[in-house]
Design a protein around this motif. Structure first.
Motif, PDB file in Angstrom:
ATOM      1  N   UNK A 151       0.860  -1.181   0.000  1.00  0.00           N
ATOM      2  CA  UNK A 151       0.000   0.000   0.000  1.00  0.00           C
ATOM      3  C   UNK A 151       0.901   1.236   0.000  1.00  0.00           C
ATOM      4  N   UNK A 152       0.874   1.994  -1.063  1.00  0.00           N
ATOM      5  CA  UNK A 152       1.797   3.120  -1.219  1.00  0.00           C
ATOM      6  C   UNK A 152       1.620   4.166  -0.126  1.00  0.00           C
ATOM      7  N   UNK A 158      -1.984  -2.354  16.544  1.00  0.00           N
ATOM      8  CA  UNK A 158      -3.166  -3.130  16.925  1.00  0.00           C
ATOM      9  C   UNK A 158      -4.306  -2.288  17.483  1.00  0.00           C
ATOM     10  N   UNK A 159      -4.003  -1.153  18.143  1.00  0.00           N
ATOM     11  CA  UNK A 159      -5.058  -0.310  18.706  1.00  0.00           C
ATOM     12  C   UNK A 159      -5.964   0.257  17.626  1.00  0.00           C
ATOM     13  N   UNK A 160      -5.433   0.375  16.425  1.00  0.00           N
ATOM     14  CA  UNK A 160      -6.211   0.874  15.291  1.00  0.00           C
ATOM     15  C   UNK A 160      -6.603  -0.267  14.345  1.00  0.00           C
ATOM     16  N   UNK A 161      -6.314  -1.490  14.777  1.00  0.00           N
ATOM     17  CA  UNK A 161      -6.562  -2.682  13.963  1.00  0.00           C
ATOM     18  C   UNK A 161      -5.848  -2.590  12.609  1.00  0.00           C
ATOM     19  N   UNK A 162      -4.644  -2.090  12.664  1.00  0.00           N
ATOM     20  CA  UNK A 162      -3.804  -1.970  11.487  1.00  0.00           C
ATOM     21  C   UNK A 162      -2.604  -2.906  11.645  1.00  0.00           C
ATOM     22  N   UNK A 163      -2.379  -3.728  10.608  1.00  0.00           N
ATOM     23  CA  UNK A 163      -1.297  -4.706  10.661  1.00  0.00           C
ATOM     24  C   UNK A 163      -0.505  -4.674   9.354  1.00  0.00           C
ATOM     25  N   UNK A 164       0.702  -5.192   9.436  1.00  0.00           N
ATOM     26  CA  UNK A 164       1.534  -5.245   8.233  1.00  0.00           C
ATOM     27  C   UNK A 164       1.011  -6.279   7.246  1.00  0.00           C
ATOM     28  N   UNK A 169      -8.512  -7.979   3.414  1.00  0.00           N
ATOM     29  CA  UNK A 169      -7.793  -7.097   4.332  1.00  0.00           C
ATOM     30  C   UNK A 169      -6.956  -6.069   3.584  1.00  0.00           C
ATOM     31  N   UNK A 170      -6.342  -6.491   2.493  1.00  0.00           N
ATOM     32  CA  UNK A 170      -5.503  -5.561   1.739  1.00  0.00           C
ATOM     33  C   UNK A 170      -6.356  -4.523   1.011  1.00  0.00           C
ATOM     34  N   UNK A 171      -7.441  -4.963   0.384  1.00  0.00           N
ATOM     35  CA  UNK A 171      -8.280  -4.026  -0.366  1.00  0.00           C
ATOM     36  C   UNK A 171      -8.993  -3.037   0.552  1.00  0.00           C
ATOM     37  N   UNK A 172      -9.310  -3.457   1.781  1.00  0.00           N
ATOM     38  CA  UNK A 172      -9.957  -2.550   2.732  1.00  0.00           C
ATOM     39  C   UNK A 172      -8.932  -1.753   3.533  1.00  0.00           C
ATOM     40  N   UNK A 220     -11.817  -4.755  -6.521  1.00  0.00           N
ATOM     41  CA  UNK A 220     -12.293  -4.681  -5.138  1.00  0.00           C
ATOM     42  C   UNK A 220     -12.258  -3.260  -4.593  1.00  0.00           C
ATOM     43  N   UNK A 221     -11.216  -2.497  -4.959  1.00  0.00           N
ATOM     44  CA  UNK A 221     -11.077  -1.120  -4.483  1.00  0.00           C
ATOM     45  C   UNK A 221     -10.386  -0.300  -5.562  1.00  0.00           C
ATOM     46  N   UNK A 222     -11.150   0.255  -6.499  1.00  0.00           N
ATOM     47  CA  UNK A 222     -10.564   1.009  -7.611  1.00  0.00           C
ATOM     48  C   UNK A 222      -9.696   2.187  -7.165  1.00  0.00           C
ATOM     49  N   UNK A 223      -9.925   2.709  -5.970  1.00  0.00           N
ATOM     50  CA  UNK A 223      -9.150   3.855  -5.490  1.00  0.00           C
ATOM     51  C   UNK A 223      -7.894   3.477  -4.733  1.00  0.00           C
TER      52      UNK A 223
END
Length: 447
Positions: free
Chosen positions: A176-177, A204-210, A283-286, A305-308
């Motif tokens: 993800x750029x 993890x507090x933001x539910x963001x992972x590598x 997970x990647x597209x969202x 899945x996610x054009x943007x």
């Protein structure tokens, strides 16, 4: 004698009357209503009609939901334009249903003429007599066509080829750029960098992972993306001399590195034992994850899945060496098809340069044909070029085409990986147990 002299004149009389009678004199059971009456066709007209009749072939595949209808439409139009005597009927099912549907239809005696064969199914379908040997058809093709088809998916089983490579690819790193830019990091090039970058991308507090932690054993395709490349990057092998070769020091190192990402550093999403390709891509597209190990088919999937979504593709991180796993799909002919000649025309069209590029350009897939790979569509495409470079770098290994009962052996392998990640076995014990099960199957297919 007297009886026969009486009957013959009567027969002649009846024939004479029938010949002179108008059409309405036909027996009531043979008369047609006005709606049923049609002009009579001459022999020449009937022959012309038969000559113009089209042969219909059916192709069962799974891409409509992944890349949309347009690529399939383009394939159909291009093929039928070159083969006006053949009508291509395209049937679509979700990927997870295609394998079992092919097996079921084959048992029922009504399989599609053209079957899509994912690389793990090649040996299974050949052994079961589901796919038809293509050697005789292929041997009649021009030499330049034969050379173009050669490559990582053109592998015989017991001297028979049962599928023309449709598309191929290897596993690379999607990123993800925006997320990497916000963390002030670049796509990792080594295992050490992967760990450090992953730490910075995880909150993890933001539910963001590598990464998505995904080592599901059903379907066990996660081996292709998550574990086998690590074994190759550690300097190990998956198969050697028709036996399992992953239960080595290098295999242990690969599993321990993966487990450290999941358990020790917690840079992957929770629920790794039940997550697979579907969850990883979602997970990647969202944008819940910043990195993903995926093949070139993932480009089209993510765009849909996610054009943007702004993402790029980079080579897989290096361990002691480079390593990636080759996979893809082939097109085969059902052994019970009644239209094998027409089916061959289709799959050979799709294996040639024109068919390969139609699909690659419309679906953003990576072609298998060597000449198609040279096209500017691949060479000038920053993402596809990464996959091409990984082929050229070497240590790009196709595992499934050498695995009998590939789907079953994958499950065995991933179940053992789960046992290790769940602290129920050591890495060496898990790999030894998986290798023992693999070798039992290999032994059955030695001859």
């Amino acid at each position: 004698m007297k009886k026969s002299t009486y009957v013959l004149p009567m027969v002649f009389l009846m024939v004479f009357i029938a010949a002179c009678s108008p059409p309405s004199a036909a027996p009531a059971s043979q008369q047609k209503t006005p709606d049923e009456k049609r002009p009579q066709q001459s022999v020449e007209q009937k022959n012309d009609q038969n000559a113009n009749a089209k042969t219909t072939i059916t192709w069962l595949q799974w891409w409509k939901t992944e890349v949309g209808e347009e690529p399939l439409k383009q394939v159909k139009e291009a093929f039928e334009q070159e083969n006006p005597d053949i009508e291509l009927n395209i049937e679509d099912l979700p990927y997870a249903q295609v394998h079992d549907k092919i097996v079921t239809l084959n048992l029922a005696g009504s399989p599609p003429d053209v079957i899509t064969i994912q690389s793990p199914w090649v040996i299974e379908f050949a052994e079961a007599g589901i796919s038809y040997p293509l050697n005789d058809f292929f041997n009649q093709m021009p030499e330049d066509y034969k050379k173009g088809v050669e490559g990582p998916l053109w592998v015989p089983w017991k001297n028979n080829y049962t599928g023309i490579p449709f598309y191929t690819g290897n596993v690379a790193q999607f990123y993800n750029k925006k997320k990497l830019e916000a963390a002030n990091v670049k796509p990792p090039e080594t295992w050490e960098e992967l760990l450090e970058v992953s730490k910075k991308l995880t909150d993890p507090s933001k539910k963001q992972y590598a990464l998505t932690g995904n080592i599901s054993a059903e379907p066990a395709t996660t081996a292709t993306y998550e574990i086998w490349p690590l074994i190759l990057q550690a300097g190990g092998k998956i198969i050697e001399n028709n036996r399992a070769a992953f239960n080595t020091e290098q295999g242990v190192k690969a599993l321990e590195f993966y487990k450290s990402l999941v358990k020790q550093y917690k840079v992957t999403t929770p629920g790794e034992l039940s997550a697979g390709e579907k969850e990883k891509r979602a997970n990647f597209s969202s944008e819940n994850t910043a990195l993903m190990f995926e093949g070139p088919w993932g480009i089209g999937i993510q765009n849909k899945a996610n054009p943007g979504l702004e993402f790029g593709v980079a080579p897989l991180p290096k361990g002691v060496t480079h390593g990636t796993v080759v996979t893809g799909s082939l097109l085969g002919i059902s052994a019970k098809s009644k239209q094998k000649e027409a089916a061959w025309k289709f799959i050979s069209f799709m294996g040639g340069v024109k068919g390969q590029l139609i699909w690659a350009k419309s679906a953003n897939y990576f072609p298998h044909n060597k000449e198609a790979m040279k096209d500017e569509f691949v060479q000038n495409n920053a993402m596809l070029k990464v996959f091409a470079n990984q082929f050229e770098a070497g240590n790009a290994v196709g595992v499934d085409l050498y695995l009998p009962l590939s789907s079953d052996l994958r499950k065995v392998f991933m179940n053992e990986v789960q046992m290790f990640v769940s602290d129920k076995k050591s890495a060496k014990q898990a790999l030894d147990d998986a290798a023992a099960e693999w070798n039992k199957v290999f032994e059955k297919y030695d001859n």
